[in-house]
Design a protein around this motif. Structure first.
Motif, PDB file in Angstrom:
ATOM      1  N   ALA A   1      -8.668  -1.412  12.766  1.00  0.00           N
ATOM      2  CA  ALA A   1      -9.839  -2.486  11.907  1.00  0.00           C
ATOM      3  C   ALA A   1     -10.104  -2.676  10.214  1.00  0.00           C
ATOM      4  CB  ALA A   1     -11.145  -2.469  12.478  1.00  0.00           C
ATOM      5  N   ALA A   2      -9.895  -0.846  10.051  1.00  0.00           N
ATOM      6  CA  ALA A   2      -9.360  -0.804   8.575  1.00  0.00           C
ATOM      7  C   ALA A   2      -8.374  -1.699   8.140  1.00  0.00           C
ATOM      8  CB  ALA A   2     -10.192   0.551   8.746  1.00  0.00           C
ATOM      9  N   GLY A   3      -6.991  -1.752   8.781  1.00  0.00           N
ATOM     10  CA  GLY A   3      -6.561  -2.022   7.868  1.00  0.00           C
ATOM     11  C   GLY A   3      -6.333  -3.391   8.229  1.00  0.00           C
ATOM     12  N   LEU A   4      -6.761  -3.888   9.401  1.00  0.00           N
ATOM     13  CA  LEU A   4      -7.139  -5.728   9.035  1.00  0.00           C
ATOM     14  C   LEU A   4      -7.806  -5.668   7.538  1.00  0.00           C
ATOM     15  CD1 LEU A   4      -6.809  -8.413  10.128  1.00  0.00           C
ATOM     16  CD2 LEU A   4      -8.950  -7.714  11.864  1.00  0.00           C
ATOM     17  N   SER A   5      -9.078  -5.080   7.695  1.00  0.00           N
ATOM     18  CA  SER A   5     -10.045  -5.787   6.304  1.00  0.00           C
ATOM     19  C   SER A   5      -8.749  -5.528   5.370  1.00  0.00           C
ATOM     20  CB  SER A   5     -11.412  -4.783   6.311  1.00  0.00           C
ATOM     21  OG  SER A   5     -12.277  -4.526   5.604  1.00  0.00           O
ATOM     22  N   TYR A   6      -8.267  -4.364   4.785  1.00  0.00           N
ATOM     23  CA  TYR A   6      -7.265  -4.091   3.898  1.00  0.00           C
ATOM     24  C   TYR A   6      -6.693  -5.564   3.155  1.00  0.00           C
ATOM     25  CZ  TYR A   6      -8.206   0.812   4.730  1.00  0.00           C
ATOM     26  OH  TYR A   6      -9.324   1.976   4.313  1.00  0.00           O
ATOM     27  N   VAL A   7      -6.659  -6.143   4.289  1.00  0.00           N
ATOM     28  CA  VAL A   7      -5.780  -6.904   4.356  1.00  0.00           C
ATOM     29  C   VAL A   7      -6.852  -8.658   4.104  1.00  0.00           C
ATOM     30  CG1 VAL A   7      -3.974  -8.995   5.127  1.00  0.00           C
ATOM     31  CG2 VAL A   7      -4.078  -6.476   5.514  1.00  0.00           C
ATOM     32  N   ALA A   8      -7.436  -8.761   4.844  1.00  0.00           N
ATOM     33  CA  ALA A   8      -8.379  -9.863   5.298  1.00  0.00           C
ATOM     34  C   ALA A   8      -9.102 -10.043   3.349  1.00  0.00           C
ATOM     35  CB  ALA A   8      -9.072 -10.500   5.976  1.00  0.00           C
ATOM     36  N   GLY A   9      -9.979  -8.631   3.562  1.00  0.00           N
ATOM     37  CA  GLY A   9     -10.626  -8.402   2.077  1.00  0.00           C
ATOM     38  C   GLY A   9      -9.995  -8.430   0.939  1.00  0.00           C
ATOM     39  N   GLY A  10      -8.636  -7.983   0.962  1.00  0.00           N
ATOM     40  CA  GLY A  10      -8.078  -8.170   0.012  1.00  0.00           C
ATOM     41  C   GLY A  10      -7.612  -9.965  -0.874  1.00  0.00           C
ATOM     42  N   LEU A  11      -7.740 -10.578   0.486  1.00  0.00           N
ATOM     43  CA  LEU A  11      -6.810 -11.863  -0.068  1.00  0.00           C
ATOM     44  C   LEU A  11      -8.525 -13.088  -0.157  1.00  0.00           C
ATOM     45  CD1 LEU A  11      -4.795 -12.425   3.170  1.00  0.00           C
ATOM     46  CD2 LEU A  11      -4.260 -12.540   0.868  1.00  0.00           C
ATOM     47  N   LEU A  12      -9.558 -12.149   0.333  1.00  0.00           N
ATOM     48  CA  LEU A  12     -10.770 -12.995   0.014  1.00  0.00           C
ATOM     49  C   LEU A  12     -11.626 -12.664  -1.619  1.00  0.00           C
ATOM     50  CD1 LEU A  12     -13.611 -14.564   1.091  1.00  0.00           C
ATOM     51  CD2 LEU A  12     -14.975 -12.325   1.892  1.00  0.00           C
ATOM     52  N   LEU A  13     -11.281 -11.034  -1.773  1.00  0.00           N
ATOM     53  CA  LEU A  13     -12.166 -10.439  -3.343  1.00  0.00           C
ATOM     54  C   LEU A  13     -10.726 -11.481  -4.189  1.00  0.00           C
ATOM     55  CD1 LEU A  13     -12.888  -8.438  -4.670  1.00  0.00           C
ATOM     56  CD2 LEU A  13     -11.449  -7.135  -4.420  1.00  0.00           C
ATOM     57  N   ASP A  14      -9.249 -11.266  -3.512  1.00  0.00           N
ATOM     58  CA  ASP A  14      -8.681 -12.381  -5.274  1.00  0.00           C
ATOM     59  C   ASP A  14      -9.141 -14.007  -4.731  1.00  0.00           C
ATOM     60  OD1 ASP A  14      -7.444 -10.141  -5.225  1.00  0.00           O
ATOM     61  OD2 ASP A  14      -5.380 -10.673  -4.009  1.00  0.00           O
ATOM     62  N   ALA A  15      -9.426 -13.934  -4.189  1.00  0.00           N
ATOM     63  CA  ALA A  15      -9.996 -15.570  -3.680  1.00  0.00           C
ATOM     64  C   ALA A  15     -11.510 -15.857  -4.324  1.00  0.00           C
ATOM     65  CB  ALA A  15     -10.103 -16.055  -2.518  1.00  0.00           C
ATOM     66  N   THR A  16     -11.786 -15.285  -4.249  1.00  0.00           N
ATOM     67  CA  THR A  16     -13.862 -15.732  -4.330  1.00  0.00           C
ATOM     68  C   THR A  16     -13.501 -13.974  -6.157  1.00  0.00           C
ATOM     69  OG1 THR A  16     -14.539 -14.072  -2.776  1.00  0.00           O
ATOM     70  CG2 THR A  16     -14.229 -16.317  -2.090  1.00  0.00           C
ATOM     71  N   SER A  17     -14.602 -13.167  -5.797  1.00  0.00           N
ATOM     72  CA  SER A  17     -15.174 -12.351  -6.419  1.00  0.00           C
ATOM     73  C   SER A  17     -16.021 -11.236  -5.482  1.00  0.00           C
ATOM     74  CB  SER A  17     -16.039 -12.997  -7.403  1.00  0.00           C
ATOM     75  OG  SER A  17     -17.319 -13.092  -6.654  1.00  0.00           O
ATOM     76  N   ALA A  18     -16.055 -10.167  -6.371  1.00  0.00           N
ATOM     77  CA  ALA A  18     -16.653  -8.515  -6.012  1.00  0.00           C
ATOM     78  C   ALA A  18     -18.081  -9.176  -4.416  1.00  0.00           C
ATOM     79  CB  ALA A  18     -16.724  -7.646  -6.503  1.00  0.00           C
ATOM     80  N   PRO A  19     -19.242  -9.141  -6.031  1.00  0.00           N
ATOM     81  CA  PRO A  19     -20.688  -9.816  -6.042  1.00  0.00           C
ATOM     82  C   PRO A  19     -20.049 -10.789  -3.668  1.00  0.00           C
ATOM     83  CG  PRO A  19     -20.245 -10.172  -7.555  1.00  0.00           C
ATOM     84  CD  PRO A  19     -18.953  -9.934  -7.493  1.00  0.00           C
ATOM     85  N   THR A  20     -19.480 -11.443  -3.811  1.00  0.00           N
ATOM     86  CA  THR A  20     -19.230 -12.545  -2.452  1.00  0.00           C
ATOM     87  C   THR A  20     -18.099 -12.229  -1.647  1.00  0.00           C
ATOM     88  OG1 THR A  20     -19.047 -14.903  -4.404  1.00  0.00           O
ATOM     89  CG2 THR A  20     -17.515 -14.520  -2.008  1.00  0.00           C
ATOM     90  N   THR A  21     -17.819 -11.263  -2.029  1.00  0.00           N
ATOM     91  CA  THR A  21     -17.244 -10.243  -1.097  1.00  0.00           C
ATOM     92  C   THR A  21     -18.018  -9.435   0.024  1.00  0.00           C
ATOM     93  OG1 THR A  21     -14.293 -10.109  -1.592  1.00  0.00           O
ATOM     94  CG2 THR A  21     -14.962  -8.813  -0.532  1.00  0.00           C
ATOM     95  N   PHE A  22     -18.897  -9.057  -1.527  1.00  0.00           N
ATOM     96  CA  PHE A  22     -19.687  -7.654  -0.817  1.00  0.00           C
ATOM     97  C   PHE A  22     -20.739  -8.568   0.674  1.00  0.00           C
ATOM     98  CE2 PHE A  22     -18.862  -4.423  -3.973  1.00  0.00           C
ATOM     99  CZ  PHE A  22     -18.470  -2.922  -2.895  1.00  0.00           C
ATOM    100  N   ILE A  23     -21.068  -9.292   0.761  1.00  0.00           N
ATOM    101  CA  ILE A  23     -22.015 -10.584   0.477  1.00  0.00           C
ATOM    102  C   ILE A  23     -21.324 -11.192   2.347  1.00  0.00           C
ATOM    103  CG2 ILE A  23     -23.683 -12.512   0.522  1.00  0.00           C
ATOM    104  CD1 ILE A  23     -23.820 -12.724  -2.160  1.00  0.00           C
ATOM    105  N   ILE A  24     -20.520 -11.334   1.663  1.00  0.00           N
ATOM    106  CA  ILE A  24     -19.888 -11.891   3.084  1.00  0.00           C
ATOM    107  C   ILE A  24     -19.768 -10.433   4.283  1.00  0.00           C
ATOM    108  CG2 ILE A  24     -17.180 -12.690   4.500  1.00  0.00           C
ATOM    109  CD1 ILE A  24     -17.607 -15.181   2.110  1.00  0.00           C
TER     110      ILE A  24
END
Length: 403
Positions: free
Chosen positions: A356-379
């Motif tokens: 699950a942590a590995g999945l988070s690194y991949v999906a979260g990294g994509l989300l971080l690139d597409a949005t911003s750090a605050p948006t990533t934290f909120i989601i």
């Protein structure tokens, strides 16, 4: 009468030996990680090489978790832990003496990581055998405090040793820590399989399949596993996002990023210290739910933070929640699982959490690139909070049915 972690360590020699061995083993893990990352950085000179080193160390053990847990249920757990520590000591000595090229190094690191992953479910299950149930929350809290302290101390010890002995010397010191851990484990009583069928007949693969089935068949276990994995899958990107939050959102430097990354570690340490003293009085069900909630809401509010100080405070509080999650899970599982299955359930659960942590690194990294750090934290925080609500609604009913 329930006791705190300090009293338990003073009066229980077997737990004291396991505590010392686990602490030294985790210290060794962090020593070797720092040494190998620096060695790969100097020799390969590419970030992808370091990423491969980390991936091999995390992914290979997670994929083999069902087998790792089955080993600790099939043979004497003390012997399993000692063999694992000796294997890790031998592999680290071989790496230190040869300093092999990257392909061979990755193979050796992967084998060492698998040995470490076999050690963990055996050591977690050993706590349930050595320590009375009423004291297990305090024991798990004390272990969490020590192992996280060892992980935090490892890089500092490595930094002090590098100028004196270099990478090869640090790796040899690391090998010595695993040898010392094995010697401490010799002092434990034998921890044989709890049923006469274990260790005879059937295959290791059959035992592994049975362990996977146990985790899925029992409703309370299934809810804990799915809830924990969901919380980690949503929130696991936090370390990467914190760096971006400090440098891009707050327009601060590397020091600010380091401060934010230290927040969770400080909270973890404080959380384990508090739980080592007071967890015996808490409901493990609601400690688990509170841990899920604090770790998730902490990230959600970090996305709304207006300054480094506010984000640091929230991440420190979040560390308290992560400590609560860990202690509650390690204490609840022995109450829900027969001892003969405990190693497999621990191995499967923490293997799934690693994935699950590995999945988070991949999906979260994509989300971080597409949005911003605050948006990533909120989601991330919102998703973890929804998972927490689902656990809070379903787990009490499942536990009542099983009791």
């Amino acid at each position: 009468m329930r006791t705190d972690g300090g009293t338990l360590l003073r009066r229980d020699a077997a737990f004291r030996s396991l505590f010392a061995a686990r602490t030294i083993s985790f210290l060794g893990d962090s020593l070797s990680l720092v040494a190998l990352m620096l060695y790969v950085a100097d020799t390969a000179g590419q970030a992808i090489a370091i990423a491969l080193l980390l991936l091999v160390g995390d992914l290979a053990p997670a994929l083999l978790s069902p087998l790792a847990g089955a080993v600790s249920d099939r043979w004497d757990r003390r012997r399993v832990m000692i063999v694992c520590e000796l294997v890790q000591a031998g592999l680290l000595a071989a790496i230190a003496l040869s300093l092999p090229p990257l392909p061979l190094l990755l193979v050796l690191v992967g084998v060492r990581a698998v040995a470490g992953h076999v050690f963990l479910p055996a050591s977690r299950a050993a706590v349930a055998t050595i320590v009375p149930q009423r004291d297990q929350a305090a024991a798990n809290s004390a272990l969490g405090l020590a192992t996280n302290g060892g992980e935090a101390l490892g890089p500092l010890v490595a930094a002090a040793l590098f100028p004196l002995v270099g990478v090869r010397g640090v790796l040899l010191v690391d090998a010595a820590t695993f040898l010392l851990s094995a010697l401490l484990l010799v002092r434990l009583p034998t921890l044989p399989p709890s049923s006469p069928e274990e260790g005879r007949g059937g295959s290791l693969l059959a035992d592994a399949r049975e362990g996977l089935g146990q985790l899925w068949r029992v409703p309370a276990l299934r809810i804990i596993a799915l809830g924990f994995c969901a919380v980690v899958a949503f929130n696991g990107i936090d370390d990467v996002a914190l760096v971006v939050l400090a440098k891009d959102t707050f327009d601060a430097g590397d020091s600010a990023a380091g401060i934010l990354l230290a927040g969770v570690g400080i909270g973890l340490f404080a959380g384990y210290a508090l739980l080592a003293r007071w967890s015996a009085r808490a409901s493990m069900l609601w400690l688990l739910v509170a841990g899920f909630a604090v770790s998730s809401v902490g990230n959600l509010l970090t996305g709304l933070a207006w300054a480094v100080a506010a984000a640091f405070t929230l991440q420190t509080i979040r560390g308290l929640g992560i400590a609560a999650m860990d202690v509650a899970t390690n204490t609840l599982l022995p109450r829900l699982v027969p001892d003969a299955m405990l190693g497999r359930v621990f191995g499967n659960l923490y293997g799934a959490i690693g994935l699950a942590a590995g999945l988070s690194y991949v999906a979260g990294g994509l989300l971080l690139d597409a949005t911003s750090a605050p948006t990533t934290f909120i989601i991330a925080g919102a998703g973890g909070t929804l998972a927490t609500i689902a656990v809070a609604v379903t787990l009490p009913r499942a536990l009542r049915r099983q009791s």
